[in-house]
Design an enzyme around this catalytic site. Structure first.
Site, mmCIF file in Angstrom:
data_model
loop_
_atom_site.group_PDB
_atom_site.id
_atom_site.type_symbol
_atom_site.label_atom_id
_atom_site.label_comp_id
_atom_site.label_asym_id
_atom_site.label_seq_id
_atom_site.Cartn_x
_atom_site.Cartn_y
_atom_site.Cartn_z
ATOM 1 C CB THR A 157 -0.919 -0.001 1.234
ATOM 2 O OG1 THR A 157 -1.859 -1.067 1.128
ATOM 3 C CG2 THR A 157 -1.662 1.312 1.379
ATOM 4 C CB SER A 158 0.973 4.305 0.373
ATOM 5 O OG SER A 158 1.399 5.631 0.244
ATOM 6 C CB SER A 159 5.842 3.796 0.695
ATOM 7 O OG SER A 159 7.201 3.479 0.532
#
Length: 287
Positions: A131-133
């Site tokens: 998720t995200s990074s």
């Protein structure tokens, strides 16, 4: 009489996660947590699950359902942690965007190698998600170690190489152009950048399902299209159709080819980040 100690499959520590001190070469001092179900499948699959900026492997394990699903299906989860650059994955440096060059990606790959050997896992059933990074790093793992992974899924990230040359990889340290959706390239340009990360590789790349919210203001929505451009060229598939309200109301599935190698999910009105859809991930992985 004294009875021998029973050896169980799972060691209990760190909230049922096993912290391993030494898993091999670890150039950026990552931490590894492994979840091994009590009923381990024969030649189990492995999921490498990558937290977002500011997070930890332990936190990502707690807020996702991968461990509950592992206990049902018998696969192994790896929840690593980075403590560098505001706990964000190294997706911006030359070494982090290269094969066997001393980046986070090398340490993560060595976690997988350790787990395969330790638990007799199936090297053909290794998957990565985040998720995200963690989604940004998922793209990088696909690019720099494509021969390690069969498939990937990720949420609210950017293409591999989008942050190349940035001074950092976190919201506090990065060049904002990538997260703001200003790094626009052709499929061919993205593909050339990916192939340069592991120039000796001439095999196939992992399958990808990538998710993004239309109202994401931190890692903006154009990054979904850029990821799809990047991987459609590398996987040799073209956009074929949209499927509305899939897998739920307000989500649109973007299908490439026959949908077996590449799909995107556009989440109407969703910000940063799209909630993890673990059951869909397992379907995509074939688990």
């Amino acid at each position: 009489m004294s009875c021998p100690k029973v050896q169980t499959t799972r060691a209990f520590a760190n909230g049922d996660l096993v912290r391993v001190a030494d898993f091999g070469v670890n150039p950026t001092k990552l931490e590894i947590n492994i979840w091994v179900p009590s009923k381990l499948a024969t030649k189990p699959a492995i999921i490498l699950a990558l937290h977002g900026c500011g997070g930890t492997g332990e936190e990502y394990a707690q807020r996702t359902k991968y461990n509950t699903l592992a206990d049902t299906k018998g696969f192994i989860n790896i929840f690593p942690s980075t403590k560098n650059d505001n706990n964000c994955w190294e997706v911006n440096t030359v070494k982090g965007l290269s094969h066997e060059a001393g980046g986070d990606n090398q340490g993560l790959t060595n976690m997988i190698k350790y787990t395969i050997q330790k638990y007799d896992a199936d090297p053909a059933k290794v998957f990565v998600t985040g998720t995200s990074s963690g989604c940004m790093m998922t793209n990088v793992m696909m690019a720099t170690y494509p021969d390690v992974f069969a498939a990937a899924s990720c949420y609210s990230g950017v293409p591999a190489g989008c942050l190349a040359g940035s001074p950092g990889a976190s919201p506090q340290t990065a060049d904002p152009a990538c997260a703001n959706g200003e790094k626009i390239k052709t499929s061919e340009e993205w593909g050339k950048q990916v192939r340069a990360m592991y120039p000796a590789y001439n095999g196939t790349y992992p399958r990808l399902a990538t998710w993004h919210g239309t109202s994401d203001t931190l890692v903006t929505y154009p990054n979904l299209a850029e990821q799809l451009k990047e991987w459609s060229g590398l996987l040799h598939v073209c956009f074929t159709k949209n499927v509305t309200d899939t897998p739920q109301s307000g989500y649109t599935q973007l299908v490439y080819g026959d949908g077996a190698k590449l799909v995107g999910y556009s989440a109407q009105g969703v910000g940063h980040t799209v909630l993890v859809h673990e059951a869909e991930d397992l379907k995509w992985f074939g688990l």
